[in-house]
Design a protein around this motif. Structure first.
Motif, PDB file in Angstrom:
ATOM      1  N   ILE A  83       8.387  -0.289   3.681  1.00 47.22           N
ATOM      2  CA  ILE A  83       7.019  -0.761   3.935  1.00 47.22           C
ATOM      3  C   ILE A  83       6.306  -0.592   2.603  1.00 47.22           C
ATOM      4  CG2 ILE A  83       4.904  -0.345   5.258  1.00 47.22           C
ATOM      5  CD1 ILE A  83       7.133  -0.922   7.177  1.00 47.22           C
ATOM      6  N   ARG A 103       1.107  -6.343   2.542  1.00 48.91           N
ATOM      7  CA  ARG A 103       1.841  -5.183   3.037  1.00 48.91           C
ATOM      8  C   ARG A 103       3.198  -5.687   3.477  1.00 48.91           C
ATOM      9  NH1 ARG A 103      -2.126  -1.065   6.258  1.00 48.91           N
ATOM     10  NH2 ARG A 103      -3.035  -0.171   4.382  1.00 48.91           N
TER      11      ARG A 103
ATOM     12  N   THR B 126       3.237  -1.727   9.306  1.00 42.63           N
ATOM     13  CA  THR B 126       2.752  -1.501   7.940  1.00 42.63           C
ATOM     14  C   THR B 126       1.535  -0.579   7.901  1.00 42.63           C
ATOM     15  OG1 THR B 126       1.442  -3.540   8.053  1.00 42.63           O
ATOM     16  CG2 THR B 126       3.636  -3.718   7.097  1.00 42.63           C
ATOM     17  N   LEU B 128       1.614   2.392   8.406  1.00 39.05           N
ATOM     18  CA  LEU B 128       2.081   3.622   7.760  1.00 39.05           C
ATOM     19  C   LEU B 128       1.467   3.781   6.375  1.00 39.05           C
ATOM     20  CD1 LEU B 128       5.922   4.096   8.289  1.00 39.05           C
ATOM     21  CD2 LEU B 128       4.025   5.260   9.439  1.00 39.05           C
ATOM     22  N   LEU B 129       1.273   2.656   5.677  1.00 42.37           N
ATOM     23  CA  LEU B 129       0.729   2.723   4.311  1.00 42.37           C
ATOM     24  C   LEU B 129      -0.668   3.316   4.297  1.00 42.37           C
ATOM     25  CD1 LEU B 129       1.835  -0.642   2.703  1.00 42.37           C
ATOM     26  CD2 LEU B 129       2.642   1.645   2.136  1.00 42.37           C
ATOM     27  N   GLY B 130      -1.479   2.950   5.269  1.00 44.04           N
ATOM     28  CA  GLY B 130      -2.834   3.473   5.308  1.00 44.04           C
ATOM     29  C   GLY B 130      -2.879   4.912   5.795  1.00 44.04           C
ATOM     30  N   MET B 132      -0.588   7.430   5.333  1.00 46.30           N
ATOM     31  CA  MET B 132       0.100   8.494   4.581  1.00 46.30           C
ATOM     32  C   MET B 132      -0.711   8.938   3.364  1.00 46.30           C
ATOM     33  SD  MET B 132       2.856   8.810   6.342  1.00 46.30           S
ATOM     34  CE  MET B 132       4.030   9.668   5.295  1.00 46.30           C
TER      35      MET B 132
END
Lengths: 132, 132
Positions: A83, A103, B126, B128-130, B132
């Protein structure tokens, strides 16, 4: 997150895209890989993917620069889901530069000698749902 | 999109989650599968994944109902990336029902006899990107 060897692999692949070195780029893909060119349009296998990148380079006026943002890898055995924030920088005929941030979702498979190959390249990530 | 056999597989797996039939649910996972329990917390292998689902059921007060929304499958050889709208319906102690909608990402691998097994289960997609 902890360092994952795929970080270097993806950086090298993006460098090949930026340099329009599509022969080197093909070495990052599995023979049966699929690339999402745009929502609803895919390329499967190295021949189609190579052609798609030629068309993408033309579409972006040979100005495409690919940069990496935050990255997250989820690995299950020899398969990994990446990702990743991917930034596409392009410049039009009048010299105006634009940035597109995506993303992205990539699936990689590790071959028996430990080489990671991209099997699914979907830079649109979950935005495909809204686009179809 | 065209019908993909994974649609039925995912519906059956979600039915097993809703029914808390976690023994049947484990048959949908590869031995080396990874589940993202929440951002930053994963379970790998059937034993850990089974335990995670017991904890998830407890967390949601044994009220979790999983429903499927729009689905998109991108296949490269024996590997498939599923981008899917997943709706989690839960009811709290006071009888109030809530819905959480996620744009999930699942990776499946087809085994030599044509059975698709989930190797990466990341319902956060996606996002997950925000997180972590």
């Amino acid at each position: 997150m902890a360092y994952h060897p795929l970080k270097q692999v993806i950086e090298a692949a993006d460098k090949a895209i930026t340099e329009e070195d599509f022969d080197s780029l093909m070495a990052f893909y599995a023979d049966d890989a699929t690339l999402v060119i745009k929502p609803g349009m895919i390329a499967t296998g190295k021949e189609q993917i190579h052609k798609a990148f030629l068309a993408i380079a033309e579409y972006f006026n040979h100005s495409l620069v690919v940069k990496q943002g935050a990255m997250h890898v989820i690995q299950g055995g020899n398969t990994a889901l990446v990702i990743m924030e991917t930034v596409l920088e392009t410049t039009d005929n009048t010299g105006v530069t634009s940035c597109i941030s995506r993303r992205a979702t990539y699936v990689f498979r590790e071959d028996p000698v430990g080489k990671w190959l991209c099997v699914i390249d979907n830079s649109y990530g979950t935005d495909l749902l809204g686009a179809m």
